[in-house]
Design an enzyme around this catalytic site. Structure first.
Site, PDB file in Angstrom:
ATOM      1  N   CYS A 162     -25.532  14.306   7.676  1.00 27.98           N
ATOM      2  CA  CYS A 162     -26.738  14.546   6.866  1.00 27.98           C
ATOM      3  C   CYS A 162     -27.397  15.886   7.129  1.00 27.98           C
ATOM      4  O   CYS A 162     -28.391  16.220   6.476  1.00 27.98           O
ATOM      5  CB  CYS A 162     -27.729  13.409   7.084  1.00 27.98           C
ATOM      6  SG  CYS A 162     -26.986  11.787   6.810  1.00 27.98           S
ATOM      7  N   HIS A 194     -37.063  14.430   8.033  1.00 28.09           N
ATOM      8  CA  HIS A 194     -35.762  13.811   7.716  1.00 28.09           C
ATOM      9  C   HIS A 194     -36.031  12.412   7.169  1.00 28.09           C
ATOM     10  O   HIS A 194     -35.444  12.018   6.175  1.00 28.09           O
ATOM     11  CB  HIS A 194     -34.888  13.782   8.958  1.00 28.09           C
ATOM     12  CG  HIS A 194     -33.517  13.234   8.715  1.00 28.09           C
ATOM     13  ND1 HIS A 194     -32.668  13.778   7.778  1.00 28.09           N
ATOM     14  CD2 HIS A 194     -32.864  12.175   9.259  1.00 28.09           C
ATOM     15  CE1 HIS A 194     -31.533  13.081   7.754  1.00 28.09           C
ATOM     16  NE2 HIS A 194     -31.634  12.105   8.648  1.00 28.09           N
ATOM     17  N   HIS A 197     -31.640   9.043   0.003  1.00 27.80           N
ATOM     18  CA  HIS A 197     -31.040   9.861   1.062  1.00 27.80           C
ATOM     19  C   HIS A 197     -29.730  10.414   0.518  1.00 27.80           C
ATOM     20  O   HIS A 197     -28.756   9.678   0.344  1.00 27.80           O
ATOM     21  CB  HIS A 197     -30.801   9.010   2.310  1.00 27.80           C
ATOM     22  CG  HIS A 197     -30.365   9.806   3.502  1.00 27.80           C
ATOM     23  ND1 HIS A 197     -30.058  11.148   3.438  1.00 27.80           N
ATOM     24  CD2 HIS A 197     -30.169   9.444   4.806  1.00 27.80           C
ATOM     25  CE1 HIS A 197     -29.698  11.582   4.626  1.00 27.80           C
ATOM     26  NE2 HIS A 197     -29.767  10.566   5.477  1.00 27.80           N
TER      27      HIS A 197
END
Length: 397
Positions: free
Chosen positions: A162, A290, A325
């Site tokens: 990520c 995040h 996400h």
């Protein structure tokens, strides 16, 4: 060594929140959630996803047919927005196509095409004609974008989960500083596929409702897809655009799928970005978390934020409640959102937040808020403890 100063002279973003910058900005200003339920795209799981609706009917044009696949369609759709192709063409005329680097992040590339091929072949059968170089391989995305744009400079695909499309900024900065290229197109592309949906579900990390980062009742992620780009060129005093002020990278080396509980690596990445920029924590006006909405991630990032900013962090939010996400594309997605926030004086909302968690800082932005922002920080943390922080600032109007 003095870091190379770079400006984002063009950019584009396509996600569940909108196709192109204008639609994305509208969604941010409205505090809209782009997540929806779609069993056909979510591997049958009872979850919410951030899908880009145009991809279902889109097909690549004839000369690009060998590259056909959802990930490459998403890559092309984003390239065609916001005047990006024209900006890249101008850069090619200025520097030469062999002097423009290409640095793209992805976590799964075109693995969805491999999944489809095996499903079509049937149980126990090996699919015929499966074209991995044009699909599943990690560097397929750089091959595809290079062909679309005619770029001949250095090209690198980065896959660090990520943090992938945040780390492309660091790779490009180093390449330009070393003289390998004069400008760089950076970005990230990750599309929905069964592997990520079912994989995260097996870890019990997928929420059955729209994800709610930083909320007391958060219970997991909503997976999205996105593609975004930024054209990086050397900064001069009068170069207009958003400046790349600093990049910080670190590694937790703690656990393959769980962040360090005290956020040690995350704090290190934020401090490194501030050092490169020559700024103190007090200079940051907005922090894009995040913020995945898992119990452990948000607690860990809160600890890291406290270690860097103390008891008075800047206003912050996670925009994953709006986009989902986007995994390998999360870094570029949230960097562009920070750039829009800087340009338009906006604190993006932590969409879907309902109840404060007493274990977390309460400076979370719960609704879109006008604000003068000069410096924005964006965090991207990947599995295995691969951390990257970007620090962006406003250049001349």
């Amino acid at each position: 060594m003095t870091p190379t100063r770079l400006t984002l002279t063009a950019m584009s973003l396509t996600s569940a929140l909108g196709t192109g910058l204008a639609a994305t900005l509208d969604g941010l200003r409205a505090g809209r959630c782009g997540l929806r339920q779609d069993p056909a795209l979510s591997a049958g799981l009872p979850t919410w996803i951030g899908a880009v609706p145009e991809l279902g009917q889109m097909r690549l044009p004839g000369h690009l047919a060998p590259w056909e696949g959802r990930n490459n369609r998403l890559a092309l759709l984003a390239l065609e927005q916001d005047g990006l192709l024209a900006a890249i063409d101008r850069a090619q005329r200025r520097y030469g196509r062999h002097r423009i680097g290409l640095y793209l992040g992805t976590s799964t590339s075109g693995i969805a095409e491999t999944e489809n091929a095996y499903l079509a072949a049937g149980p126990g059968q090996t699919p015929r004609g499966l074209d991995l170089p044009h699909g599943q391989l990690i560097d397929a995305i750089t091959g595809f974008v290079s062909e679309v744009l005619g770029l001949q400079g250095p090209a690198q695909a980065i896959s660090t989960a990520c943090s992938s499309s945040a780390k492309v900024f660091a790779a490009a900065q180093r390449a330009i500083g070393a003289g390998l290229c004069d400008a760089a197109l950076v970005g990230g592309i990750d599309s929905l596929c069964r592997t990520t949906l079912l994989g995260f579900n097996s870890l019990q990390l997928v929420s059955g409702r729209p994800c709610r980062p930083w909320d007391a009742n958060r219970d997991g992620i909503s997976i999205g897809e996105a593609a975004g780009y930024a054209l990086l060129e050397r900064s001069t005093e009068d170069t207009p655009g958003i400046r790349l002020l600093g990049v910080g990278e670190s590694s937790d080396a703690y656990h393959i799928a769980t962040p360090h509980p005290e956020g040690a690596g995350a704090a290190g990445a934020m401090r490194a970005a501030l050092r490169m920029a020559g700024l103190t924590p007090a200079a940051v006006d907005y922090l894009n978390l995040h913020g995945t909405a898992t119990r452990s991630n948000d607690l860990s990032e809160n600890a890291a934020m406290a270690a860097v900013f103390g008891d008075a962090p800047p206003p912050f939010s996670s925009t994953k409640g709006a986009t989902g996400h986007c995994l390998g594309a999360a870094g570029i997605c949230e960097a562009v959102i920070c750039a829009l926030a800087l340009q338009h004086g906006l604190l993006p909302a932590n969409v879907n937040h309902q109840e404060f968690d007493p274990a977390l800082s309460t400076r979370v932005v719960t609704r879109p808020t006008p604000a003068a922002i000069t410096v924005a920080l964006s965090n991207s943390f990947g599995f295995g403890g691969s951390n990257c922080t970007l620090l962006l600032g406003r250049g001349p109007a």
